[in-house]
Write an enzyme that holds these catalytic residues in place. Structure first.
Site, short mmCIF file in Angstrom:
data_model
loop_
_atom_site.label_atom_id
_atom_site.label_comp_id
_atom_site.label_asym_id
_atom_site.label_seq_id
_atom_site.Cartn_x
_atom_site.Cartn_y
_atom_site.Cartn_z
N ARG A 190 0.71 -1.27 0.04
CA ARG A 190 -0.06 -0.11 -0.38
C ARG A 190 0.94 0.91 0.19
O ARG A 190 1.00 2.25 -0.67
CB ARG A 190 -0.59 0.01 1.12
CG ARG A 190 -1.51 1.37 1.51
CD ARG A 190 -2.60 1.16 2.61
NE ARG A 190 -2.92 2.74 2.73
CZ ARG A 190 -4.07 3.18 3.23
NH1 ARG A 190 -3.89 1.63 4.56
NH2 ARG A 190 -5.17 3.74 3.53
N ASN B 225 -10.26 -3.47 -1.40
CA ASN B 225 -10.42 -2.94 -2.67
C ASN B 225 -9.46 -2.97 -2.78
O ASN B 225 -8.59 -3.96 -3.17
CB ASN B 225 -9.73 -1.78 -1.62
CG ASN B 225 -10.84 -0.46 -0.58
OD1 ASN B 225 -12.42 -0.62 -1.53
ND2 ASN B 225 -10.67 -0.44 0.24
N CYS C 75 -18.23 -0.86 1.07
CA CYS C 75 -17.78 -0.20 1.36
C CYS C 75 -18.58 0.82 1.91
O CYS C 75 -20.37 0.79 2.39
CB CYS C 75 -17.99 0.81 -0.21
SG CYS C 75 -16.63 2.73 0.45
N HIS D 265 -16.10 4.86 -4.28
CA HIS D 265 -15.09 5.73 -4.30
C HIS D 265 -15.62 6.73 -5.29
O HIS D 265 -14.55 7.85 -5.39
CB HIS D 265 -13.95 5.51 -3.77
CG HIS D 265 -14.02 4.30 -2.53
ND1 HIS D 265 -12.35 4.10 -2.47
CD2 HIS D 265 -14.58 4.13 -1.81
CE1 HIS D 265 -12.36 3.59 -0.86
NE2 HIS D 265 -13.46 3.46 -0.60
N TYR E 96 -13.84 10.95 -1.48
CA TYR E 96 -13.23 10.42 -2.85
C TYR E 96 -13.07 11.58 -4.11
O TYR E 96 -12.01 11.70 -4.54
CB TYR E 96 -12.80 9.02 -2.70
CG TYR E 96 -12.61 7.91 -1.98
CD1 TYR E 96 -10.81 7.46 -2.02
CD2 TYR E 96 -13.45 7.95 -0.80
CE1 TYR E 96 -10.43 7.07 -1.05
CE2 TYR E 96 -12.85 6.71 0.13
CZ TYR E 96 -11.47 6.81 -0.14
OH TYR E 96 -11.45 5.87 0.82
P1 NAD Z 1 -4.69 -5.40 6.14
O1 NAD Z 1 -3.28 -5.37 5.89
O2 NAD Z 1 -4.74 -5.83 8.20
O3 NAD Z 1 -5.10 -7.20 5.89
C1 NAD Z 1 -5.85 -7.91 6.04
C2 NAD Z 1 -5.16 -9.75 6.19
O4 NAD Z 1 -5.15 -9.71 5.40
C3 NAD Z 1 -3.92 -9.61 6.92
O5 NAD Z 1 -3.97 -10.12 7.95
C4 NAD Z 1 -3.22 -10.24 5.53
O6 NAD Z 1 -2.14 -11.18 6.30
C5 NAD Z 1 -3.97 -11.15 5.26
N1 NAD Z 1 -3.36 -11.16 3.91
C6 NAD Z 1 -2.54 -10.54 2.91
N2 NAD Z 1 -3.06 -12.02 2.31
C7 NAD Z 1 -4.06 -12.78 2.05
C8 NAD Z 1 -4.29 -13.34 1.07
N3 NAD Z 1 -3.35 -13.60 -0.17
N4 NAD Z 1 -5.45 -13.97 1.36
C9 NAD Z 1 -5.61 -14.23 2.87
N5 NAD Z 1 -5.24 -13.72 3.65
C10 NAD Z 1 -4.35 -12.51 2.86
O7 NAD Z 1 -5.46 -4.90 5.70
P2 NAD Z 1 -6.71 -4.15 6.11
O8 NAD Z 1 -6.57 -3.03 6.58
O9 NAD Z 1 -7.45 -4.32 7.29
O10 NAD Z 1 -7.95 -4.05 5.32
C11 NAD Z 1 -8.26 -5.10 4.56
C12 NAD Z 1 -8.79 -4.89 2.58
O11 NAD Z 1 -9.84 -4.56 3.02
C13 NAD Z 1 -7.59 -3.70 2.14
O12 NAD Z 1 -8.36 -4.41 0.79
C14 NAD Z 1 -8.93 -2.84 2.49
O13 NAD Z 1 -8.37 -1.76 1.35
C15 NAD Z 1 -9.82 -3.22 2.62
N6 NAD Z 1 -10.74 -1.90 3.00
C16 NAD Z 1 -12.25 -2.25 2.26
C17 NAD Z 1 -13.41 -1.49 3.43
C18 NAD Z 1 -14.36 -0.91 2.15
O14 NAD Z 1 -14.65 0.09 2.32
N7 NAD Z 1 -14.72 -1.43 0.94
C19 NAD Z 1 -12.73 -0.93 4.33
C20 NAD Z 1 -11.47 -1.00 4.69
C21 NAD Z 1 -10.43 -2.06 4.54
C1 G6P Z 2 -12.52 3.82 3.99
C2 G6P Z 2 -12.62 3.13 2.38
C3 G6P Z 2 -11.59 1.99 2.63
C4 G6P Z 2 -10.93 2.56 2.83
C5 G6P Z 2 -10.28 2.63 4.50
C6 G6P Z 2 -8.96 3.47 4.52
O1 G6P Z 2 -12.97 5.31 3.89
O2 G6P Z 2 -14.54 4.23 2.35
O3 G6P Z 2 -12.20 1.30 1.63
O4 G6P Z 2 -10.60 0.78 3.06
O5 G6P Z 2 -11.16 4.18 4.42
O6 G6P Z 2 -8.96 3.56 5.82
P1 G6P Z 2 -7.28 3.65 6.81
O7 G6P Z 2 -7.54 3.20 8.04
O8 G6P Z 2 -7.02 1.93 5.95
O9 G6P Z 2 -6.63 4.38 6.33
MN MN Z 3 -14.26 2.03 0.80
#
Ligand code: NAD
Ligand code: G6P
Ligand code: MN
Ligand code: MN
Length: 430
Positions: free
Chosen positions: A93, A147, A168, A198, A251
């Site tokens: 990231r 994402n 999201c 977004h 966004y």
């Molecule tokens: P993070 O860095 O904590 O990752 C979560 C876990 O995924 C980690 O423990 C990692 O080891 C694991 N991982 C990596 N590759 C993997 C694989 N191939 N199979 C299984 N597990 C795997 O991430 P986070 O900050 O918790 O965010 C996770 C995801 O969710 C990101 O893609 C982030 O962008 C997304 N996210 C989306 C939203 C949304 O609004 N849609 C909100 C928050 C986070």
């Molecule tokens: C939210 C978005 C998510 C994104 C997150 C990032 O606003 O909807 O899609 O993953 O922000 O938050 P962070 O704490 O990882 O910067």
């Molecule tokens: Mn989002």
């Protein structure tokens, strides 16, 4: 008897999804909940998994939490699979944020060139996960947060048979903000929300059958700009908001205030690091808290992450499907004619009616010029990103960047070459 598999279970957000299932246990009796991770995430999975077990024990519910690195075991016969994994972890990231900045382009993990890089890394993994679902739990619903959520959901719809809904937290933040400025209960409003993940607009806010968008916009003009935790709270400007007369999502600042946002990002990177670097610190603090054997609930500090509420939204969505509720949710689904100026197989973010058949987007009026052009361009950028991600198509990736309004076209090739070089370990398709 409900079985759920959470892919990326070592995420710091996991306590929120656990809390969500605990709160809804009566209507959604989850019997088995698998938290799945990979070798690199083993330590996080262990810490957050133990907290999850303490949480359910404290709550006195019978959710059997299982920690595993065996994805197939977790997916087999699951009713719902949720995805919250991050391919390449936070270091990837941080690269997504820093590489575009080198070229004076917006450096953001989901929007612009960074989002393309994240999509290219993630698509091979999600297609692999979908193969497991097709084979081991073909009736399961996939609830995707990973994402860029809209692009990933679109890849799943176009290239697999898996039933998938993208999620999201931004629409919920927009909903909450609207209720707050109108000073009404959040359950008494509904948003006419439309766009892409977004890149979504609140076209209207309905309270007791009446349109309240004018009032919401007025508050935004006089009050604070409102944002998500991960996006600087830059003022939108009165003329922009008045002429838009819709609620932009946080966004949108990258598109509407590009120069200011770029300057802000560059200064922030120097001062305290990119958002990914800041999140690394927040995450470290969170895991220190999670380690405390006396902690038995989701800590307040989790609200420092941008994704607050999103796991809760997932539980609510799962319950709506499971209980055939017919409630309203803001989710990512196939367009199927809802927005008449983009293809049917594009994935959009829209106010949807949710029952046991899934999420059904509400009919929509044609889009006005002020939002239509930008939406069409980003939608086609996303379609190219899907092709590039699935087939390793260099030309599609290059054209994706060239048509993207946040990338200066003449540097697109060098930028893409950097992205591919820096991510090559995660790009089996290239
Ligand atoms: P993070 O860095 O904590 O990752 C979560 C876990 O995924 C980690 O423990 C990692 O080891 C694991 N991982 C990596 N590759 C993997 C694989 N191939 N199979 C299984 N597990 C795997 O991430 P986070 O900050 O918790 O965010 C996770 C995801 O969710 C990101 O893609 C982030 O962008 C997304 N996210 C989306 C939203 C949304 O609004 N849609 C909100 C928050 C986070
Ligand atoms: C939210 C978005 C998510 C994104 C997150 C990032 O606003 O909807 O899609 O993953 O922000 O938050 P962070 O704490 O990882 O910067
Ligand atoms: Mn989002
Ligand atoms: Mn699209």
């Amino acid at each position: 008897k409900i079985k759920i598999a959470v892919i990326g279970g070592g995420s710091s957000y996991t306590p929120e999804i656990i809390e969500g299932f605990i709160k809804r246990y009566d209507e959604l009796p989850v019997e088995e909940l698998y938290l799945v991770d990979i070798e690199e995430g083993k330590e996080k999975l262990d810490i957050v998994g133990k907290l999850a077990k303490r949480m359910v024990k404290k709550a006195g519910v019978n959710i059997n939490i299982k920690l595993t690195l065996d994805r197939k075991e977790a997916i087999k016969d699951a009713d719902f699979v949720t995805t919250q994994f991050r391919v390449g972890l936070l270091d990837a990231r941080i690269r997504d944020e820093k590489i575009p900045l080198k070229y004076n382009c917006i450096g953001q993990e989901t929007t612009g060139a960074g989002g393309l890089a994240k999509a290219l890394r993630t698509i091979p993994v999600i297609l692999d996960i979908c193969k497991d679902i097709e084979e081991l739990s073909p009736n399961a619903w996939l609830i995707n947060f990973t994402n860029p959520s809209g692009i990933i959901t679109e890849a799943v719809h176009k290239y697999t048979k898996v039933k998938c809904i993208g999620l999201c937290n931004v629409p919920i933040l927009m909903h909450m903000l609207s209720a707050e400025v109108l000073n009404v209960d959040k359950d008494d409003i509904r948003m006419d929300l439309i766009g892409l993940n977004h890149l979504v607009w609140g076209r209207d806010v309905i309270y007791k059958g009446e349109s309240k968008i004018d009032e919401v916009i007025k508050h935004l003009i006089v009050g604070k700009g409102y944002t998500a935790k991960n996006i600087p709270d830059i003022n939108w400007g009165k003329e922009l908001l008045e002429s838009l007369n819709m609620l932009p999502c946080p966004y949108h600042r990258y598109y509407y205030l590009t120069d200011i946002m770029l300057k802000e990002e560059l200064e922030m990177a120097k001062r305290e690091g990119t958002r990914g670097e800041i999140v690394k610190k927040i995450e470290k603090e969170l895991f220190e808290l999670y380690k405390n054997p006396n902690l038995e609930e989701k800590p307040k500090q989790l609200e420092d992450r941008g994704g607050q509420y999103y796991s809760d939204a997932a539980c609510e969505l799962i319950s709506a499907i499971y209980n055939d509720k017919g409630t309203i949710h803001y989710v990512n689904v196939q367009n199927n004619g809802t927005i008449n100026c983009i293809p049917n197989d594009s994935v959009i973010e829209r106010t949807c009616y949710v029952d046991k058949e899934g999420a059904h987007p509400l009919n929509a009026k044609p889009l006005p010029s002020k939002i239509k052009g930008l939406l069409q361009v980003i939608n086609e950028y996303e379609a190219l990103a899907v092709e590039a991600g699935v087939h390793g198509d260099y030309g599609a990736a290059l054209q994706a960047l060239i048509i993207h309004p946040l990338v200066e076209s003449s540097i697109a090739k060098n930028l893409l070459d950097d992205i591919i070089k820096e991510n090559i370990d995660y790009l089996p398709q290239f």
